[in-house]
Write a protein that holds these residues in place. Structure first.
Motif, PDB file in Angstrom:
ATOM      1  N   GLU A  91     -21.732 -17.606  50.021  1.00 46.48           N
ATOM      2  CA  GLU A  91     -21.856 -19.012  50.405  1.00 46.48           C
ATOM      3  C   GLU A  91     -23.154 -19.638  49.894  1.00 46.48           C
TER       4      GLU A  91
ATOM      5  N   PRO B  89     -25.774 -25.717  50.908  1.00 44.29           N
ATOM      6  CA  PRO B  89     -26.434 -24.571  50.269  1.00 44.29           C
ATOM      7  C   PRO B  89     -27.778 -24.963  49.674  1.00 44.29           C
TER       8      PRO B  89
ATOM      9  N   VAL C 265     -26.106 -19.849  51.457  1.00 41.40           N
ATOM     10  CA  VAL C 265     -26.841 -20.577  52.489  1.00 41.40           C
ATOM     11  C   VAL C 265     -28.120 -19.850  52.881  1.00 41.40           C
ATOM     12  N   PHE C 266     -28.099 -18.525  52.882  1.00 38.71           N
ATOM     13  CA  PHE C 266     -29.289 -17.720  53.162  1.00 38.71           C
ATOM     14  C   PHE C 266     -29.904 -17.269  51.841  1.00 38.71           C
TER      15      PHE C 266
ATOM     16  N   LEU D 218     -22.380 -12.260  53.092  1.00 41.49           N
ATOM     17  CA  LEU D 218     -21.555 -13.474  53.014  1.00 41.49           C
ATOM     18  C   LEU D 218     -22.407 -14.712  52.765  1.00 41.49           C
ATOM     19  N   TRP D 219     -23.434 -14.899  53.612  1.00 44.78           N
ATOM     20  CA  TRP D 219     -24.199 -16.136  53.543  1.00 44.78           C
ATOM     21  C   TRP D 219     -25.232 -16.119  52.425  1.00 44.78           C
ATOM     22  N   GLY D 220     -25.672 -14.933  52.031  1.00 47.59           N
ATOM     23  CA  GLY D 220     -26.690 -14.859  51.003  1.00 47.59           C
ATOM     24  C   GLY D 220     -26.164 -14.770  49.586  1.00 47.59           C
TER      25      GLY D 220
ATOM     26  N   GLN E 163     -24.235 -17.643  44.878  1.00 47.13           N
ATOM     27  CA  GLN E 163     -22.825 -17.960  45.121  1.00 47.13           C
ATOM     28  C   GLN E 163     -21.985 -17.203  44.093  1.00 47.13           C
TER      29      GLN E 163
ATOM     30  N   GLN F 165     -23.793 -28.926  59.432  1.00 45.48           N
ATOM     31  CA  GLN F 165     -24.153 -27.711  58.710  1.00 45.48           C
ATOM     32  C   GLN F 165     -24.967 -28.078  57.469  1.00 45.48           C
TER      33      GLN F 165
ATOM     34  N   VAL G 148     -22.769 -10.214  57.338  1.00 44.02           N
ATOM     35  CA  VAL G 148     -23.132 -11.627  57.494  1.00 44.02           C
ATOM     36  C   VAL G 148     -24.170 -11.988  56.430  1.00 44.02           C
ATOM     37  N   TYR G 149     -25.146 -11.110  56.255  1.00 50.10           N
ATOM     38  CA  TYR G 149     -26.171 -11.316  55.230  1.00 50.10           C
ATOM     39  C   TYR G 149     -25.541 -11.429  53.849  1.00 50.10           C
TER      40      TYR G 149
END
Length: 281
Positions: free
Chosen positions: A224, A79, A226-227, A219-221, A232, A76, A216-217
């Motif tokens: 987390e 970030p 990552v996007f 969460l990850w953006g 964070q 994975q 999802v957008y």
């Protein structure tokens, strides 16, 4: 990348008739109706030539700064990184799978596969590459007209996603201390984009997804990192304003699409895509 999907419109109708029993107790064979939508799905940022989006800016910065490593979990990306992006050629990074030049033969292959539906996202950045634009780039509209025509010529019903994570890069220029969806003018720009799509290609489309997997957008953006926008934030309460604005964006798009369709006396379906997982003890 293309993934097998089935129609959310059908699933919504069937759910009402499912009993609370284990699937193994249901009668077999379990048959799908003749009008079930079997298809594949893509996102613009995955396959189209790079447009001036926030994700394109992210991809270019990753290569420029050498952020292509992995995080604590093997396989994975960390970030702010995109794993192994530097191992791809500049041409591949620019053209991805060269969908812009190959969609006709792609659709011919899908016809041979036997699917009847094709879900894809519109690149907002392709239509409105600059913030001051009040009318879309005509080349962008013409491109999606060609895509839709080619899909239909191969027996594929188009399902359009209006937001599949990427947005124009200018959308993230800070305005009064806010960026992206939290800007005061975010819904104004979004509504202009949606109305443009509805007016210019809406007559060719009856199945619409306003937002792809919004949580999802988020969460990850925003949690987390990552996007893009690679934030964070400390807790769910701090992302609530983003979730609220996305709900407003869905509602705005829903009403715009239906209003335009009613003017044409056209029947359409409008929903959003939720990422769901079922757990069984």
């Amino acid at each position: 990348a293309m993934i097998l999907v089935f129609s959310p419109w059908f699933v919504g109708e069937v759910r009402q008739n499912i009993k609370s029993s284990h699937v193994e107790s249901e009668a077999y064979p379990m048959l799908f109706p003749e009008n079930f939508n079997w298809g594949v799905a893509i996102a613009a940022q995955h396959v189209e030539h790079q447009q001036p989006s926030d994700w394109t800016a992210f991809e270019r910065r990753v290569v420029r700064e050498g952020k292509t490593g992995t995080g604590n979990q093997p396989g994975q990306a960390a970030p702010g990184h995109i794993r192994d992006l530097d191992k791809m050629s500049a041409e591949v990074r620019l053209k991805k799978v060269d969908f812009d030049n190959r969609f006709v033969t792609d659709f011919q292959a899908l016809a041979k596969l036997g699917v009847n539906s094709y879900r894809f996202s519109i690149s907002w950045a392709r239509l409105f590459p600059r913030a001051e634009m009040t009318a879309p780039d005509p080349e962008g509209i013409a491109f999606y007209r060609r895509v839709i025509a080619a899909a239909k010529a191969n027996g594929l019903e188009p399902h359009i996603s209006l937001f599949h994570f990427s947005t124009p890069e200018w959308f993230w220029v800070e305005l009064d201390g806010k960026r992206g969806w939290e800007r005061a003018d975010a819904l104004e720009h979004w509504s202009r984009y949606v109305r443009t799509v509805a007016k210019t290609i809406g007559s060719e489309v009856s199945k619409w997804c306003t937002l792809n997997e919004p949580m999802v957008y988020v969460l990850w953006g925003y949690i987390e990192g990552v996007f893009p926008p690679l934030e964070q934030r400390a807790n769910p309460g701090e992302v609530a304003p983003v979730v609220a604005k996305l709900l407003e964006a869905h509602a705005a798009a829903y009403h715009i699409l239906h209003a335009e369709a009613e003017d044409r006396n056209q029947a359409i379906s409008v929903g959003l895509t939720q990422h769901t997982r079922a757990f069984e003890p």
